[in-house]
Structures are given as structure tokens and as C-alpha cells.
Design a protein around this motif. Structure first.
Motif, PDB file in Angstrom:
ATOM      1  N   MET A   1       0.762  -1.165  -0.044  1.00 16.35           N
ATOM      2  CA  MET A   1      -0.090  -0.010   0.062  1.00 16.35           C
ATOM      3  C   MET A   1       0.962   1.146  -0.159  1.00 16.35           C
ATOM      4  O   MET A   1       1.811   1.522   0.835  1.00 16.35           O
ATOM      5  CB  MET A   1      -0.908   0.078   1.220  1.00 16.35           C
ATOM      6  CG  MET A   1      -1.885   1.315   1.332  1.00 16.35           C
ATOM      7  SD  MET A   1      -2.953   1.162   2.626  1.00 16.35           S
ATOM      8  CE  MET A   1      -3.988  -0.035   2.477  1.00 16.35           C
ATOM      9  N   MET A   2       0.609   2.466  -0.895  1.00 17.09           N
ATOM     10  CA  MET A   2       1.252   3.517  -1.051  1.00 17.09           C
ATOM     11  C   MET A   2       1.283   4.239   0.334  1.00 17.09           C
ATOM     12  O   MET A   2       0.064   4.136   1.137  1.00 17.09           O
ATOM     13  CB  MET A   2       0.819   4.149  -2.267  1.00 17.09           C
ATOM     14  CG  MET A   2       0.881   3.646  -3.688  1.00 17.09           C
ATOM     15  SD  MET A   2       2.802   3.560  -4.033  1.00 17.09           S
ATOM     16  CE  MET A   2       3.020   5.142  -4.342  1.00 17.09           C
ATOM     17  N   LEU A   3       2.063   5.105   0.727  1.00 19.30           N
ATOM     18  CA  LEU A   3       1.947   5.840   1.937  1.00 19.30           C
ATOM     19  C   LEU A   3       0.739   6.590   1.798  1.00 19.30           C
ATOM     20  O   LEU A   3       0.397   6.817   2.809  1.00 19.30           O
ATOM     21  CB  LEU A   3       3.486   6.655   2.288  1.00 19.30           C
ATOM     22  CG  LEU A   3       3.580   7.211   3.593  1.00 19.30           C
ATOM     23  CD1 LEU A   3       3.323   6.288   4.583  1.00 19.30           C
ATOM     24  CD2 LEU A   3       4.885   8.155   3.399  1.00 19.30           C
ATOM     25  N   LYS A   4       0.622   7.651   1.011  1.00 16.56           N
ATOM     26  CA  LYS A   4      -0.575   8.215   0.770  1.00 16.56           C
ATOM     27  C   LYS A   4      -1.969   7.456   1.105  1.00 16.56           C
ATOM     28  O   LYS A   4      -2.658   7.840   1.909  1.00 16.56           O
ATOM     29  CB  LYS A   4      -0.755   8.951  -0.638  1.00 16.56           C
ATOM     30  CG  LYS A   4      -1.909   9.490  -0.549  1.00 16.56           C
ATOM     31  CD  LYS A   4      -2.138  10.356  -2.141  1.00 16.56           C
ATOM     32  CE  LYS A   4      -3.362  11.539  -2.376  1.00 16.56           C
ATOM     33  NZ  LYS A   4      -3.488  11.797  -3.311  1.00 16.56           N
ATOM     34  N   ASP A   5      -2.104   6.271   0.627  1.00 17.12           N
ATOM     35  CA  ASP A   5      -3.173   5.507   0.836  1.00 17.12           C
ATOM     36  C   ASP A   5      -3.162   4.851   2.380  1.00 17.12           C
ATOM     37  O   ASP A   5      -4.222   4.932   3.000  1.00 17.12           O
ATOM     38  CB  ASP A   5      -3.254   4.122   0.106  1.00 17.12           C
ATOM     39  CG  ASP A   5      -3.049   4.402  -1.563  1.00 17.12           C
ATOM     40  OD1 ASP A   5      -3.888   5.355  -1.657  1.00 17.12           O
ATOM     41  OD2 ASP A   5      -2.873   3.537  -2.191  1.00 17.12           O
ATOM     42  N   GLN A   6      -2.099   4.794   3.009  1.00 15.41           N
ATOM     43  CA  GLN A   6      -2.039   4.556   4.411  1.00 15.41           C
ATOM     44  C   GLN A   6      -2.417   5.674   5.219  1.00 15.41           C
ATOM     45  O   GLN A   6      -3.135   5.607   6.178  1.00 15.41           O
ATOM     46  CB  GLN A   6      -0.529   3.915   4.793  1.00 15.41           C
ATOM     47  CG  GLN A   6      -0.093   2.617   4.183  1.00 15.41           C
ATOM     48  CD  GLN A   6       1.062   2.453   4.409  1.00 15.41           C
ATOM     49  OE1 GLN A   6       1.948   3.030   4.959  1.00 15.41           O
ATOM     50  NE2 GLN A   6       1.576   1.301   4.119  1.00 15.41           N
ATOM     51  N   VAL A   7      -1.936   6.915   4.733  1.00 10.09           N
ATOM     52  CA  VAL A   7      -2.235   8.077   5.620  1.00 10.09           C
ATOM     53  C   VAL A   7      -3.980   8.439   5.333  1.00 10.09           C
ATOM     54  O   VAL A   7      -4.697   8.511   6.484  1.00 10.09           O
ATOM     55  CB  VAL A   7      -1.681   9.295   4.953  1.00 10.09           C
ATOM     56  CG1 VAL A   7      -2.024  10.461   5.812  1.00 10.09           C
ATOM     57  CG2 VAL A   7      -0.315   9.110   5.204  1.00 10.09           C
ATOM     58  N   ILE A   8      -4.488   8.114   4.260  1.00  7.32           N
ATOM     59  CA  ILE A   8      -5.684   8.333   3.984  1.00  7.32           C
ATOM     60  C   ILE A   8      -6.511   7.242   4.872  1.00  7.32           C
ATOM     61  O   ILE A   8      -7.729   7.459   5.574  1.00  7.32           O
ATOM     62  CB  ILE A   8      -6.380   8.073   2.587  1.00  7.32           C
ATOM     63  CG1 ILE A   8      -5.878   9.289   1.953  1.00  7.32           C
ATOM     64  CG2 ILE A   8      -7.669   8.162   2.531  1.00  7.32           C
ATOM     65  CD1 ILE A   8      -5.882   9.363   0.521  1.00  7.32           C
TER      66      ILE A   8
END
Length: 110
Positions: A1-8
Motif C-alpha cells: 500500500m502506498m504511503l498516501k493510501d496509508q495516511v488516508i
């Protein structure tokens, strides 16, 4: 999972205490950007400038993003331009709050 997706995903665990819907689905998050150095920029709003959680919700959002493994820094921008409206809410949020009780004909699969 991309970091942006993890933040979201982390932001989807933050709730406005007055509503049973997370802040992401409410449309309070206007943008999430992650740069090449894994620094996160979040642009968000509140339902109103005099929102009762104006003093705490931005901090909750920042803490949630900082808690994601790999995030090096978080910059949070609180804005009221454009103003939040219920049109920014996801369909799921509208259904959860009883604001949309019918399925648009275009969404019905045949």
C-alpha cells in the motif's frame, strides 16, 4: 500500500464527535500529498469556522497522519476556502446520516 493510501486510511479512523462518520467521508479533507521525502501535507476544513471541535480536530488529524509508519513530517493547513458543504460528503456518508435515502437511477445496475 502506498504511503498516501496509508495516511488516508488513518484519517478514515478520525471522527467528528458530533457525527457518526469519519472526517474523510464527510469531505473535510481537501487534499493529502506525500512528497519524495515522505513528508505529508494535508489540507482540511471544518463544517463551520465556529465548529465546537475547531481547537482539537486538526490536532487529531495531524496525530493520526504522524502515527503512520514511514511518515517523516506532517504539515496541516486548515482552510475555509472553499467553504464546506454537504455536497463534499461521500454517498456513504450521506446515507449514514440519512441525507440520501434513494439510489440514483444511474447507479442501478441491470
Amino acid at each position: 500500500m502506498m504511503l498516501k493510501d496509508q495516511v488516508i486510511a488513518a484519517l478514515k479512523k478520525v471522527y467528528d464527535p458530533e457525527m457518526p462518520v469519519n472526517i474523510y467521508e464527510l469531505g473535510l479533507i481537501y487534499g493529502v500529498n506525500v512528497d519524495a521525502e515522505d513528508k505529508v501535507a494535508i489540507r482540511m476544513t471544518l463544517t463551520a469556522p465556529n465548529c465546537p471541535v475547531a481547537g482539537t480536530l486538526p490536532g487529531d488529524v495531524e496525530r493520526a497522519a504522524r502515527a503512520v509508519p514511514g511518515v517523516k513530517d506532517v504539515k496541516l493547513e486548515l482552510t475555509f476556502d472553499p467553504p464546506w458543504t454537504k455536497d463534499r460528503m461521500s454517498e456513504a456518508a450521506k446515507l449514514a446520516l440519512g441525507l440520501e435515502d434513494i439510489i440514483p437511477i444511474a447507479r442501478i445496475r441491470r
